[in-house]
Scaffold this motif. Structure first.
Motif, mmCIF file in Angstrom:
data_model
loop_
_atom_site.group_PDB
_atom_site.id
_atom_site.type_symbol
_atom_site.label_atom_id
_atom_site.label_comp_id
_atom_site.label_asym_id
_atom_site.label_seq_id
_atom_site.Cartn_x
_atom_site.Cartn_y
_atom_site.Cartn_z
ATOM 1 N N MET A 1 0.846 -1.195 0.000
ATOM 2 C CA MET A 1 0.000 0.000 0.000
ATOM 3 C C MET A 1 0.880 1.243 0.000
ATOM 4 O O MET A 1 1.849 1.330 0.748
ATOM 5 N N SER A 2 0.536 2.199 -0.830
ATOM 6 C CA SER A 2 1.343 3.395 -0.948
ATOM 7 C C SER A 2 1.282 4.229 0.329
ATOM 8 O O SER A 2 0.213 4.477 0.878
ATOM 9 N N GLY A 3 2.456 4.641 0.811
ATOM 10 C CA GLY A 3 2.511 5.524 1.959
ATOM 11 C C GLY A 3 2.404 4.840 3.300
ATOM 12 O O GLY A 3 2.372 5.526 4.326
ATOM 13 N N MET A 4 2.357 3.512 3.305
ATOM 14 C CA MET A 4 2.237 2.814 4.568
ATOM 15 C C MET A 4 2.681 1.367 4.404
ATOM 16 O O MET A 4 2.779 0.843 3.299
ATOM 17 N N ARG A 5 2.958 0.731 5.547
ATOM 18 C CA ARG A 5 3.304 -0.688 5.553
ATOM 19 C C ARG A 5 2.408 -1.413 6.549
ATOM 20 O O ARG A 5 2.056 -0.855 7.593
ATOM 21 N N VAL A 6 2.060 -2.645 6.222
ATOM 22 C CA VAL A 6 1.272 -3.479 7.121
ATOM 23 C C VAL A 6 2.013 -4.794 7.304
ATOM 24 O O VAL A 6 2.424 -5.425 6.325
ATOM 25 N N GLU A 7 2.207 -5.194 8.544
ATOM 26 C CA GLU A 7 2.916 -6.434 8.821
ATOM 27 C C GLU A 7 2.388 -7.032 10.116
ATOM 28 O O GLU A 7 1.721 -6.357 10.900
ATOM 29 N N ARG A 8 2.682 -8.312 10.300
ATOM 30 C CA ARG A 8 2.273 -8.980 11.530
ATOM 31 C C ARG A 8 3.494 -9.555 12.223
ATOM 32 O O ARG A 8 4.326 -10.211 11.607
ATOM 33 N N SER A 9 3.598 -9.290 13.522
ATOM 34 C CA SER A 9 4.672 -9.834 14.345
ATOM 35 C C SER A 9 4.025 -10.608 15.486
ATOM 36 O O SER A 9 3.561 -10.017 16.466
ATOM 37 N N GLY A 10 3.956 -11.935 15.337
ATOM 38 C CA GLY A 10 3.235 -12.718 16.330
ATOM 39 C C GLY A 10 1.765 -12.358 16.317
ATOM 40 O O GLY A 10 1.112 -12.408 15.276
#
Length: 258
Positions: A1-10
């Motif tokens: 996504m432009s302008g942002m990051r999405v991730e999962r940590s646990g």
């Protein structure tokens, strides 16, 4: 996504504002991306806590004025759709049945401060700054107003939105604009500790607690007590609570559900 990051940590889903070149100013594309990210994290059964954070020197300086300038002569429908995109993000953060924690470094202004308000917990770096300077350029902090007034009350909200002044983290903490002010030396570790602490609690308990907390806004005192009774009874029936009772009192003293 432009302008942002999405991730999962646990069990933690993380949404990171990543438009450093604009000090994380929020345009339509970023707003739509945040809304989509929150919806996806709500559906992700592995995620129990959502963390909204940023990269760069500032959390967010607010609405992207350059983007608004490009729309300024467009029809009213285009203006409304652009404004609604930001409103959807605030509503989604509140509606999420998982705690949403915001960590703020640098400036959080206008719509950026609104993001902090929309989250359930707002953790401020000791050097962070907050404000709603919209009136200084002929604009109105309109979409954030309902959250700000409910959080601070009339007089403190009026002081911020009518003067447009920017306040430091210490004052933001003192008036209740943020949940906690954390020292610079241990900021990241302290944020992680809050996230870890939340993730150790029952997901159903957190969901019911958050639901009732905001549902009370629209209720009278009497209706609020009644809603509390209903939620109390519902909580007693959850697997998480029954498991906690078993751990405390032993299997023999707690009846199985059904």
């Amino acid at each position: 996504m432009s302008g942002m990051r999405v991730e999962r940590s646990g069990v933690i889903g993380r949404v990171t504002l990543a438009r450093q070149e604009t000090s994380n100013a929020i345009d339509r594309e970023m707003a739509d991306g945040m809304f989509e990210a929150l919806q996806n994290l709500e559906r992700d059964n592995h995620v129990r806590i959502v963390h909204l954070t940023s990269e760069g020197d500032d959390f967010s300086v607010g609405t992207d004025l350059e983007a608004i300038n490009r729309l300024i002569n467009d029809a009213g429908d285009a203006q409304r759709q652009d404004a609604e995109a930001l409103g959807r993000v605030y509503l989604a953060a509140r509606a999420l049945m998982k705690p949403v924690v915001c960590s703020v470094r640098g400036r959080a202004l206008g719509a950026g401060a609104g993001l902090s308000l929309a989250c359930d917990l707002s953790l401020a770096h000791q050097d962070a700054e907050f404000g709603f300077p919209d009136v200084r350029m002929g604009f109105v902090p309109a979409i954030v107003m309902t959250m700000l007034r409910r959080t601070l009350g009339e007089k403190r909200a009026a002081d911020l939105v009518l003067t447009g002044r920017v306040i430091n983290a210490e004052e933001a903490g003192a008036i209740g604009l943020v949940s906690r002010v954390l020292p610079a030396a241990s900021f990241d570790a302290d944020v992680d500790a809050v996230l870890s602490g939340l993730s150790g609690s029952s997901a159903t308990s957190l969901a019911l607690t958050k639901w009732l907390l905001y549902k009370l806004d629209a209720m009278s005192f009497e209706d609020g007590i009644a809603a509390g009774i209903v939620t109390d009874v519902e909580a007693r029936s959850t697997d998480d609570f029954r498991a906690a009772l078993r751990r405390r009192f032993g299997d023999g003293n707690i009846a199985d559900a059904g």
